[in-house]
Scaffold this motif. Structure first.
Motif, mmCIF file in Angstrom:
data_model
loop_
_atom_site.group_PDB
_atom_site.id
_atom_site.type_symbol
_atom_site.label_atom_id
_atom_site.label_comp_id
_atom_site.label_asym_id
_atom_site.label_seq_id
_atom_site.Cartn_x
_atom_site.Cartn_y
_atom_site.Cartn_z
ATOM 1 N N GLU A 13 38.916 34.562 46.347
ATOM 2 C CA GLU A 13 38.370 33.209 46.412
ATOM 3 C C GLU A 13 36.867 33.197 46.667
ATOM 4 O OE1 GLU A 13 42.521 33.199 46.538
ATOM 5 O OE2 GLU A 13 41.145 34.238 47.931
ATOM 6 N N TYR A 17 32.024 30.144 40.587
ATOM 7 C CA TYR A 17 31.405 29.832 39.293
ATOM 8 C C TYR A 17 30.207 28.937 39.563
ATOM 9 C CZ TYR A 17 31.156 28.164 34.411
ATOM 10 O OH TYR A 17 30.759 27.846 33.128
ATOM 11 N N PHE A 312 41.379 35.734 30.471
ATOM 12 C CA PHE A 312 41.204 34.611 31.385
ATOM 13 C C PHE A 312 39.871 33.938 31.057
ATOM 14 C CE2 PHE A 312 43.933 37.490 33.727
ATOM 15 C CZ PHE A 312 44.788 36.680 34.465
ATOM 16 N N THR A 315 35.719 30.931 34.159
ATOM 17 C CA THR A 315 35.846 30.069 35.335
ATOM 18 C C THR A 315 36.995 30.482 36.248
ATOM 19 O OG1 THR A 315 37.173 28.548 34.003
ATOM 20 C CG2 THR A 315 34.825 28.053 34.211
ATOM 21 N N GLU A 316 37.935 31.283 35.724
ATOM 22 C CA GLU A 316 39.109 31.686 36.489
ATOM 23 C C GLU A 316 39.035 33.151 36.925
ATOM 24 O OE1 GLU A 316 42.717 30.640 34.495
ATOM 25 O OE2 GLU A 316 42.049 28.587 34.092
ATOM 26 N N THR A 319 41.242 34.004 39.850
ATOM 27 C CA THR A 319 42.647 34.145 39.452
ATOM 28 C C THR A 319 42.873 35.488 38.774
ATOM 29 O OG1 THR A 319 42.873 31.758 39.182
ATOM 30 C CG2 THR A 319 44.499 33.137 38.081
ATOM 31 N N THR A 323 45.497 38.209 40.103
ATOM 32 C CA THR A 323 46.607 38.620 39.239
ATOM 33 C C THR A 323 46.585 40.126 39.004
ATOM 34 O OG1 THR A 323 46.427 36.466 38.134
ATOM 35 C CG2 THR A 323 47.800 38.127 37.065
#
Length: 337
Positions: A13, A17, A312, A315-316, A319, A323
Motif C-alpha cells: 500500500e 500513483y 495489471f 495504477t494497480e 495490487t 498478488t
C-alpha cells in the motif's frame, strides 16, 4: 508524467500513483514512452526495505522497476538519432524508474522488440527470459531429457517447459492449485500436478515408472518441501539446478535443498547453484548479460519461447505486488500505463 512512487519502505500500500516531473535523457540516453514495465519478486523485497542481491537500497522517494518496453520519444545529447521512434525493450540494471509513463535508459542497453512480440512479452523476455536462458545453459536438453519443473506456471517455469518440449523432452510440471495446474498442462507439460496435493510425488513416480524413466534434471527456483520431494524423482546422473528459494522468500537459504557430498555421491547427483557469477561465466562474451538478453529475444522471435504475462494497469501496482507475493500470479507480472 504519472508514476508509482515509494516514499517509505513497507507494505504494498506504500506504492502510490502520483504526478511527477518528466525525466530528461542525458548524454547517450533515450527517453521511452513506456508501454509495459516488469514487476520482479525482488521489487517486492526492495519495497519492504530488504536489500537482497542489490548493492544498496534506493534513496527515497523512488520510482521502482528496472524493466521497460515502449517507444523512444526523445534523445539525449550524442545519442544515435536512428533510435528515435523505435519500439525498444531494456533492462535498466540497478537503476530503478520503470513504474512510470516515461523512463530514461542508456542507448547502449536497448534492444529492438521483435515483430512478433508486444511490449509486455518483450519485457518478460528481457528479464525473466534472460535468466531462463542462463539456467538452460547448464542443462544439455535433448529428447532424452526428463525435466521436473516446480513453479511451472511462473515466468521462468513456463519458458523452461516450452524449451524442453521444443527439444522433444519429457516434462513434469508442478503448480499450486487447479487453475495453475491446468495452465501448465496447456503449456505442454506431459504431466501437470498440484504440489498442494500430498500425493503428487507418488503420482509422478508412477508416471515415470510406467515409462521406464527417471528424472534427469530438476529446475528448482522454489526450494521448500516440493523441491525436496522432487529430488527423490531424479535418477543417477541427474542434475539439480538451483536458481532461487521463493518458498522461503527473498534471501532464503538453499541449505535445506542441498545434499551433503556423501549423499550426492551415493545418489550420483549433481547440484549446482547457477545464479550470479556461475551464470555469467557460462554465458560468456564481453557482456554476458547482453549475450543472455540477445539469446532470449532470439528464441522468442523464432517462437521457440512464448512468455506468459500477467497484466495489471500501472495504477494497480500495489495490487500487482500483493498478488505476486501471495502466489496469485501466473507468468511474468507486467504493469501497463
Amino acid at each position: 508524467m504519472h508514476a508509482i512512487r515509494l516514499h517509505a519502505f513497507g507494505p504494498a500500500e506504500n506504492l502510490t500513483y502520483e504526478k511527477t516531473d518528466d525525466p530528461e535523457p542525458g548524454p547517450g540516453q533515450v527517453r521511452i514512452a513506456v508501454a509495459a514495465a516488469g514487476v520482479h519478486l525482488l521489487d517486492t523485497a526492495v519495497r519492504q526495505g530488504i536489500q537482497g542481491p542489490l548493492p544498496r537500497l534506493p534513496d527515497l522517494p523512488t520510482i521502482p522497476g528496472r524493466e521497460v518496453a515502449g517507444t523512444v520519444e526523445s534523445l539525449g545529447p550524442g545519442t544515435d538519432p536512428s533510435w528515435l521512434g523505435k519500439q525498444v525493450v531494456v533492462h535498466l540494471g540497478f537503476t530503478p524508474g520503470g513504474y512510470a509513463e516515461l523512463a530514461v535508459a542508456d542507448a547502449a542497453r536497448l534492444h529492438e522488440i521483435p515483430a512478433n512480440l508486444d511490449a509486455a512479452q518483450a519485457v518478460a523476455m528481457i528479464g525473466t527470459g534472460r535468466t531462463t536462458v542462463g539456467i538452460l545453459n547448464f542443462a544439455e536438453v535433448t529428447p532424452d531429457t526428463v525435466a521436473i519443473v516446480p513453479a511451472a506456471a511462473g515466468g521462468i517455469g513456463t519458458l523452461v517447459v516450452q524449451y524442453v518440449k521444443h527439444a522433444g523432452g519429457t516434462v513434469i510440471g508442478l503448480a499450486g492449485g487447479p487453475e495453475k495446474t491446468a495452465q501448465v498442462a496447456r503449456n505442454g507439460a506431459d504431466l501437470a500436478l498440484d504440489y498442494k496435493d500430498p500425493g503428487w510425488a507418488d503420482t509422478a513416480r508412477e508416471f515415470l515408472d510406467a515409462r521406464g524413466l527417471r528424472g534427469t534434471v530438476l529446475f528448482d527456483g522454489v526450494g521448500g518441501p516440493a523441491a525436496r520431494a522432487a529430488l527423490d524423482l531424479l535418477g543417477p546422473g541427474g542434475q539439480h539446478l538451483i536458481f532461487g528459494w521463493s518458498a522461503d522468500g527473498i534471501g532464503g537459504d538453499p541449505g535445506p535443498q542441498l545434499l551433503d557430498e556423501a549423499e550426492r555421491t551415493r545418489r550420483g547427483l549433481t547440484q549446482v547453484e547457477v545464479l550470479g557469477p556461475p551464470m555469467m561465466r557460462r554465458a560468456g562474451g564481453d557482456n554476458p548479460i547482453r549475450t543472455l538478453e540477445l539469446a532470449a529475444l532470439d528464441l522468442a522471435a523464432r517462437s521457440v519461447l512464448r512468455p506468459a504475462v500477467h497484466r495489471f494497469p500501472l495504477t494497480e501496482a500495489a495490487t500487482a505486488h500483493h498478488t505476486l507475493e501471495t502466489r496469485g500470479t501466473t507468468g511474468k507480472v507486467v504493469l501497463e500505463p
